[in-house]
Design a protein around this motif. Structure first.
Motif, PDB file in Angstrom:
ATOM      1  N   UNK A  81       0.922  -1.163   0.120  1.00 27.48           N
ATOM      2  CA  UNK A  81      -0.013   0.215   0.067  1.00 27.48           C
ATOM      3  C   UNK A  81       1.021   1.446  -0.124  1.00 27.48           C
ATOM      4  N   UNK A  82       0.485   2.303  -0.650  1.00 26.10           N
ATOM      5  CA  UNK A  82       0.885   3.832  -0.456  1.00 26.10           C
ATOM      6  C   UNK A  82       0.709   4.376   0.878  1.00 26.10           C
ATOM      7  N   UNK A  83       1.727   5.071   1.368  1.00 21.32           N
ATOM      8  CA  UNK A  83       1.677   5.921   2.495  1.00 21.32           C
ATOM      9  C   UNK A  83       2.362   7.160   2.174  1.00 21.32           C
ATOM     10  N   UNK A  84       1.512   8.376   2.608  1.00 21.04           N
ATOM     11  CA  UNK A  84       1.916   9.549   2.201  1.00 21.04           C
ATOM     12  C   UNK A  84       3.237   9.895   3.236  1.00 21.04           C
ATOM     13  N   UNK A  85       4.053  10.828   2.685  1.00 22.51           N
ATOM     14  CA  UNK A  85       5.137  11.366   3.790  1.00 22.51           C
ATOM     15  C   UNK A  85       4.684  12.625   4.550  1.00 22.51           C
TER      16      UNK A  85
ATOM     17  N   UNK B 130       3.145  17.873   0.133  1.00 17.10           N
ATOM     18  CA  UNK B 130       2.452  17.862  -1.199  1.00 17.10           C
ATOM     19  C   UNK B 130       3.242  16.809  -1.870  1.00 17.10           C
ATOM     20  N   UNK B 131       2.308  16.062  -2.696  1.00 25.96           N
ATOM     21  CA  UNK B 131       3.021  15.064  -3.409  1.00 25.96           C
ATOM     22  C   UNK B 131       3.741  15.336  -4.778  1.00 25.96           C
ATOM     23  N   UNK B 132       3.605  16.634  -5.235  1.00 27.51           N
ATOM     24  CA  UNK B 132       4.492  17.081  -6.046  1.00 27.51           C
ATOM     25  C   UNK B 132       6.019  17.351  -5.650  1.00 27.51           C
ATOM     26  N   UNK B 133       5.859  17.303  -4.411  1.00 26.88           N
ATOM     27  CA  UNK B 133       7.460  17.274  -3.802  1.00 26.88           C
ATOM     28  C   UNK B 133       7.863  15.904  -3.474  1.00 26.88           C
ATOM     29  N   UNK B 134       7.283  15.123  -2.855  1.00 25.18           N
ATOM     30  CA  UNK B 134       7.502  13.858  -2.519  1.00 25.18           C
ATOM     31  C   UNK B 134       6.278  12.917  -2.884  1.00 25.18           C
ATOM     32  N   UNK B 135       6.423  11.809  -3.658  1.00 25.86           N
ATOM     33  CA  UNK B 135       5.079  11.047  -3.844  1.00 25.86           C
ATOM     34  C   UNK B 135       5.122   9.998  -2.543  1.00 25.86           C
ATOM     35  N   UNK B 136       4.230   9.428  -2.635  1.00 24.30           N
ATOM     36  CA  UNK B 136       3.802   8.246  -1.497  1.00 24.30           C
ATOM     37  C   UNK B 136       4.961   7.487  -1.735  1.00 24.30           C
ATOM     38  N   UNK B 137       5.291   6.755  -0.303  1.00 20.95           N
ATOM     39  CA  UNK B 137       5.975   5.532  -0.169  1.00 20.95           C
ATOM     40  C   UNK B 137       5.270   4.330   0.013  1.00 20.95           C
ATOM     41  N   UNK B 138       5.933   3.211  -0.352  1.00 22.77           N
ATOM     42  CA  UNK B 138       5.257   1.888  -0.289  1.00 22.77           C
ATOM     43  C   UNK B 138       5.550   1.326   0.967  1.00 22.77           C
ATOM     44  N   UNK B 139       4.560   0.712   1.535  1.00 21.61           N
ATOM     45  CA  UNK B 139       4.881  -0.499   2.662  1.00 21.61           C
ATOM     46  C   UNK B 139       4.478  -1.661   1.949  1.00 21.61           C
ATOM     47  N   UNK B 140       5.263  -2.782   2.642  1.00 23.32           N
ATOM     48  CA  UNK B 140       4.853  -4.091   2.120  1.00 23.32           C
ATOM     49  C   UNK B 140       4.976  -5.122   3.550  1.00 23.32           C
TER      50      UNK B 140
ATOM     51  N   UNK C  81       0.805 -17.952   9.487  1.00 20.30           N
ATOM     52  CA  UNK C  81       0.066 -17.562   8.431  1.00 20.30           C
ATOM     53  C   UNK C  81      -1.247 -16.928   8.929  1.00 20.30           C
ATOM     54  N   UNK C  82      -1.928 -17.376  10.032  1.00 17.14           N
ATOM     55  CA  UNK C  82      -2.997 -16.846  10.505  1.00 17.14           C
ATOM     56  C   UNK C  82      -2.534 -15.406  10.970  1.00 17.14           C
ATOM     57  N   UNK C  83      -1.374 -15.198  11.652  1.00 19.80           N
ATOM     58  CA  UNK C  83      -1.356 -13.712  11.890  1.00 19.80           C
ATOM     59  C   UNK C  83      -1.103 -12.939  10.704  1.00 19.80           C
ATOM     60  N   UNK C  84      -0.528 -13.349   9.547  1.00 17.96           N
ATOM     61  CA  UNK C  84      -0.273 -12.777   8.256  1.00 17.96           C
ATOM     62  C   UNK C  84      -1.643 -12.195   7.844  1.00 17.96           C
ATOM     63  N   UNK C  85      -2.401 -13.207   7.793  1.00 16.67           N
ATOM     64  CA  UNK C  85      -3.988 -13.153   7.608  1.00 16.67           C
ATOM     65  C   UNK C  85      -4.602 -11.702   8.208  1.00 16.67           C
ATOM     66  N   UNK C  86      -4.522 -11.706   9.512  1.00 19.58           N
ATOM     67  CA  UNK C  86      -4.969 -10.645  10.432  1.00 19.58           C
ATOM     68  C   UNK C  86      -4.246  -9.421  10.207  1.00 19.58           C
ATOM     69  N   UNK C  87      -2.990  -9.483   9.960  1.00 21.58           N
ATOM     70  CA  UNK C  87      -2.441  -8.240   9.571  1.00 21.58           C
ATOM     71  C   UNK C  87      -2.655  -7.649   8.187  1.00 21.58           C
ATOM     72  N   UNK C  88      -2.922  -8.462   7.257  1.00 20.80           N
ATOM     73  CA  UNK C  88      -3.555  -7.970   5.879  1.00 20.80           C
ATOM     74  C   UNK C  88      -4.618  -7.409   6.150  1.00 20.80           C
ATOM     75  N   UNK C  89      -5.825  -8.125   6.973  1.00 20.30           N
ATOM     76  CA  UNK C  89      -7.048  -7.388   6.709  1.00 20.30           C
ATOM     77  C   UNK C  89      -6.920  -6.035   7.692  1.00 20.30           C
ATOM     78  N   UNK C  90      -6.127  -5.937   8.724  1.00 21.18           N
ATOM     79  CA  UNK C  90      -6.241  -4.643   9.260  1.00 21.18           C
ATOM     80  C   UNK C  90      -5.221  -3.704   8.609  1.00 21.18           C
ATOM     81  N   UNK C  91      -4.277  -3.895   7.722  1.00 22.18           N
ATOM     82  CA  UNK C  91      -3.759  -2.846   6.970  1.00 22.18           C
ATOM     83  C   UNK C  91      -4.494  -2.508   5.845  1.00 22.18           C
ATOM     84  N   UNK C  92      -5.320  -3.230   5.593  1.00 25.38           N
ATOM     85  CA  UNK C  92      -6.258  -2.961   4.386  1.00 25.38           C
ATOM     86  C   UNK C  92      -7.083  -1.998   4.650  1.00 25.38           C
ATOM     87  N   UNK C  93      -7.587  -1.938   6.168  1.00 35.52           N
ATOM     88  CA  UNK C  93      -8.702  -0.868   6.624  1.00 35.52           C
ATOM     89  C   UNK C  93      -7.899   0.366   6.709  1.00 35.52           C
ATOM     90  N   UNK C  94      -6.761   0.366   6.964  1.00 39.80           N
ATOM     91  CA  UNK C  94      -6.076   1.629   7.421  1.00 39.80           C
ATOM     92  C   UNK C  94      -6.250   2.560   6.334  1.00 39.80           C
TER      93      UNK C  94
END
Length: 296
Positions: A162-166, A259-269, A283-296
């Protein structure tokens, strides 16, 4: 299982580079440990260590062996987790490598939530930014890696991105705190507490600095995001971070998007080692983390 204990001892010697260090750590005699290593080498038919004046170093055969040990340990942990899961009880251990941005709230919240349901699962969290997080996966030191803008690699299977703004982080009474967004040139008019080159966000900041051609006003540099956050409370300085690492509930801080004209969003993985099968707990914790990060 016959050599399990010996393999664990060899792995520890490889990690510490010292018979004496491992013996002291595991409370056994150095002579007994030396004998075990020698017996194993004799049975294997080849030395696995170079004996140096300053300690022990793996040779090529030893590197292959330690890789095998780490692989087998990971498989054994997965097996134990799967066996425990047959009875409906989640057990096991989850090892995570993460960038600093996730240690203040993201991972503590997620681990506490998971353990409230599966209290038999233990965790270890290593702060490993950028390429060090990838190395932790490749070396079987971590099951999962949650990283900010890691380098391109074929070793990681991406589970979430996902992208995160600076954000420009400052004291709540800072002159720029009233702005909805800020330009980089505005930030550079104030003292800057800059993330150092050990952190992934620094590269993007350097590129942005070069683009705006503004003189740097860097007064403080640190590889600790916690230190940088605490420093801006003591001077009308600005630091740069991303949202997961910022204590948004703390009224002393103000975080404003750059402003994204100065610095574009950065990726988190979020990722795991490619071709590795995770334990049930991981695997179960990864599933939980993906669900939570997708909501943010």
């Amino acid at each position: 299982m016959k050599h399990l204990r010996t393999l664990q001892l060899i792995s520890d010697v490889a990690k510490r580079g010292s018979i004496r260090g491992t013996a002291e750590h595991l409370n056994i005699t150095a002579s007994a440990l030396t004998r075990k290593v020698q017996d194993f080498e004799e049975e294997l038919g080849t030395p696995i260590f170079e004996r140096l004046p300053q300690g022990m170093r793996l040779n090529a055969a030893g590197e292959l062996l330690v890789r095998h040990i780490r692989d087998q340990n990971a498989n054994f942990e997965r097996l134990k987790s799967q066996i425990a899961d047959l009875s409906g009880v989640r057990r096991g251990h989850v090892a995570i490598a993460c960038s600093q941005a996730f240690v203040d709230s993201v991972l503590p919240d997620e681990i506490a939530d998971y353990r409230s349901r599966f209290s038999q699962v233990s965790f270890s969290v290593q702060v490993r930014d950028h390429s060090l997080g990838i190395a932790a996966l490749a070396n079987f030191e971590a099951d999962l890696a949650l990283l900010v803008n890691p380098p391109p690699t074929n070793d990681m299977h991406v589970l979430f991105a996902a992208d995160q703004p600076f954000l420009a982080l400052m004291r709540a009474d800072h002159p720029l705190a009233a702005s909805e967004t800020v330009r980089l040139r505005e930030c550079l008019e104030f003292p800057v507490a800059m993330p150092d080159h050990s952190l992934a966000i620094r590269h993007m900041l350097d590129v942005a600095y070069a683009r705006v051609r503004a003189p740097g006003n860097i007064m403080i540099e640190s590889g600790s995001l916690e230190f940088l956050r605490n420093y801006v409370l003591r001077e009308q300085a600005i630091t740069f971070q991303i949202l997961p690492g910022i204590p948004v509930s703390d009224p002393r801080f103000s975080a404003r998007p750059i402003d994204t004209r100065d610095i574009p969003p950065i990726k988190i993985f979020l990722g795991q080692l490619k071709s590795r099968t995770l334990s049930v707990a991981a695997a179960k914790f990864a599933d939980q983390l993906v669900t939570s990060l997708s909501r943010d």
